[in-house]
Scaffold this motif. Structure first.
Motif, PDB file in Angstrom:
ATOM      1  N   LEU A  45      44.146  43.727  36.456  1.00 14.03           N
ATOM      2  CA  LEU A  45      43.718  43.269  37.773  1.00 14.03           C
ATOM      3  C   LEU A  45      42.223  43.504  37.978  1.00 14.03           C
ATOM      4  O   LEU A  45      41.529  42.671  38.573  1.00 14.03           O
ATOM      5  CB  LEU A  45      44.514  43.982  38.862  1.00 14.03           C
ATOM      6  CG  LEU A  45      46.022  43.690  38.898  1.00 14.03           C
ATOM      7  CD1 LEU A  45      46.693  44.485  40.005  1.00 14.03           C
ATOM      8  CD2 LEU A  45      46.281  42.199  39.083  1.00 14.03           C
ATOM      9  N   ASP A  46      41.716  44.634  37.480  1.00 15.54           N
ATOM     10  CA  ASP A  46      40.289  44.919  37.604  1.00 15.54           C
ATOM     11  C   ASP A  46      39.451  43.956  36.764  1.00 15.54           C
ATOM     12  O   ASP A  46      38.343  43.582  37.153  1.00 15.54           O
ATOM     13  CB  ASP A  46      39.989  46.360  37.169  1.00 15.54           C
ATOM     14  CG  ASP A  46      40.536  47.387  38.149  1.00 15.54           C
ATOM     15  OD1 ASP A  46      40.850  47.000  39.291  1.00 15.54           O
ATOM     16  OD2 ASP A  46      40.650  48.563  37.758  1.00 15.54           O
ATOM     17  N   SER A  47      39.985  43.577  35.609  1.00 10.14           N
ATOM     18  CA  SER A  47      39.241  42.712  34.688  1.00 10.14           C
ATOM     19  C   SER A  47      39.277  41.243  35.111  1.00 10.14           C
ATOM     20  O   SER A  47      38.420  40.457  34.701  1.00 10.14           O
ATOM     21  CB  SER A  47      39.812  42.837  33.270  1.00 10.14           C
ATOM     22  OG  SER A  47      39.720  44.159  32.799  1.00 10.14           O
ATOM     23  N   CYS A  48      40.267  40.902  35.889  1.00  9.16           N
ATOM     24  CA  CYS A  48      40.448  39.501  36.285  1.00  9.16           C
ATOM     25  C   CYS A  48      40.509  39.421  37.811  1.00  9.16           C
ATOM     26  O   CYS A  48      41.609  39.402  38.397  1.00  9.16           O
ATOM     27  CB  CYS A  48      41.720  38.932  35.684  1.00  9.16           C
ATOM     28  SG  CYS A  48      41.864  39.172  33.892  1.00  9.16           S
ATOM     29  N   PRO A  49      39.361  39.398  38.474  1.00  5.39           N
ATOM     30  CA  PRO A  49      39.313  39.400  39.947  1.00  5.39           C
ATOM     31  C   PRO A  49      40.139  38.300  40.588  1.00  5.39           C
ATOM     32  O   PRO A  49      40.793  38.521  41.608  1.00  5.39           O
ATOM     33  CB  PRO A  49      37.826  39.229  40.240  1.00  5.39           C
ATOM     34  CG  PRO A  49      37.140  39.769  39.027  1.00  5.39           C
ATOM     35  CD  PRO A  49      38.022  39.402  37.881  1.00  5.39           C
ATOM     36  N   GLU A  50      40.119  37.117  39.998  1.00  8.45           N
ATOM     37  CA  GLU A  50      40.885  36.017  40.568  1.00  8.45           C
ATOM     38  C   GLU A  50      42.371  36.334  40.563  1.00  8.45           C
ATOM     39  O   GLU A  50      43.091  36.039  41.517  1.00  8.45           O
ATOM     40  CB  GLU A  50      40.620  34.728  39.775  1.00  8.45           C
ATOM     41  CG  GLU A  50      39.204  34.188  39.902  1.00  8.45           C
ATOM     42  CD  GLU A  50      38.888  33.762  41.323  1.00  8.45           C
ATOM     43  OE1 GLU A  50      39.802  33.290  42.023  1.00  8.45           O
ATOM     44  OE2 GLU A  50      37.721  33.921  41.731  1.00  8.45           O
TER      45      GLU A  50
END
Length: 302
Positions: free
Chosen positions: A205-210
């Motif tokens: 989730l942190d790596s993929c904001p979308e």
């Protein structure tokens, strides 16, 4: 009362003769007799009945000698532990590992580590990061393998390797022929992730904001393997670390797709208590990890 005095009474009890016991203990007979007399006075009891040609134990003396033997055995065990301590790679290692690392790294890591430290068996605990850290701090574990960074008072860490994440989609998915996708595209899909509490979930989730903005609490699994099978069934897609996507995990119903740069990923490392008395263990694990032959893993710079 001293260990030496306990050795004296055990020797006399076994030899049933002061002369032979004194020779065995490398002490004169008068000195041995005096030491035992002194111990009997300290304990206010008679351990031996001394007769002209025979030495026997009193009923209470039998109990005392039995306990003395146990104490001496425990003392010998302490010496054994101390001796093992001189070889830091000898003796049990209580090793904790997060569930998104253990199944994929340990099958290759354990044989390599065993070659480097054949006298160091592993007692392995697979759990969530939060629980592993608590067990480490309480002394129930010696070393843990987790995702970094970790900021905890009294603990030290060392990075081991970095690994990228990749997307996993079912056969028939519109993306199945793509070589690379942008992680921002994940937000439009039904993405299956581990339950809250798994550090891997938060890392994705942190790596993929979308994806984080569109995250639905309902699409969760208990393990990466459960999620893999749900994706194979067509329920959605997922993101997995590359160590979980090696050829041994190939599934003809699934398609692996690289993520575009900057590629999201995680750093895996070790944590141990400050003052851990076996620092060579950390080096041994690090050396074994550097010898791993798992595609996609990159040795951490520090």
């Amino acid at each position: 009362m001293t260990l030496t005095e306990l050795r004296y009474i055990v020797a006399v009890a076994q030899e049933r003769h002061f002369g032979r016991a004194s020779e065995r203990c490398c002490i004169t007979q008068p000195a041995l007799s005096l030491a035992i007399q002194k111990l009997e006075e300290e304990l206010s009891c008679t351990i031996f009945e001394r007769r002209k040609n025979r030495i026997t134990l009193t009923p209470l003396g039998e109990q005392i000698v039995h306990q003395a033997q146990r104490v001496l055995e425990d003392a010998d065990q302490i010496r054994l532990i101390a001796s093992q301590g001189k070889d830091q790679l000898a003796g049990l290692l209580r090793f904790g590992v997060i569930a998104t690392v253990g199944p994929y790294i340990l099958p290759d890591l354990v044989p390599l580590l065993n070659k480097r430290a054949p006298k160091m068996p592993l007692e392995i605990e697979e759990n969530l990061t939060l629980n592993l850290v608590a067990m480490l701090k309480s002394g129930k574990l010696d070393v843990i393998m987790i995702a970094l960074p970790l900021e905890e008072h009294g603990l030290m860490t060392r990075a081991l390797y970095d690994e990228p994440f990749k997307a996993l989609v079912p056969v028939g998915h519109p993306w199945q022929k793509k070589k690379v996708i942008d992680s921002r595209e994940l937000g439009s899909e039904k993405v299956l992730l581990p339950h809250a509490g798994h550090c891997f979930r938060q890392q994705v989730l942190d790596s993929c904001p979308e994806l984080s903005r569109s995250d639905a609490e309902g699409w969760q699994g208990n393990s990466l393997e459960t999620i893999r099978q749900m994706v194979a069934s067509g329920l959605g897609i997922t993101v997995l670390p590359c160590s979980a996507l090696t050829p041994k995990y190939h599934n003809k119903r699934l398609v692996v797709i690289d993520l575009a740069k900057p590629v999201p990923g995680r750093r895996i490392g070790l944590a141990w208590r400050r003052g851990f008395t076996r620092p060579q263990v950390i080096d041994a694990i690090g050396d074994a990890v550097r010898s791993l032959n798992i595609a996609g893993l990159k040795q951490a710079a520090g």
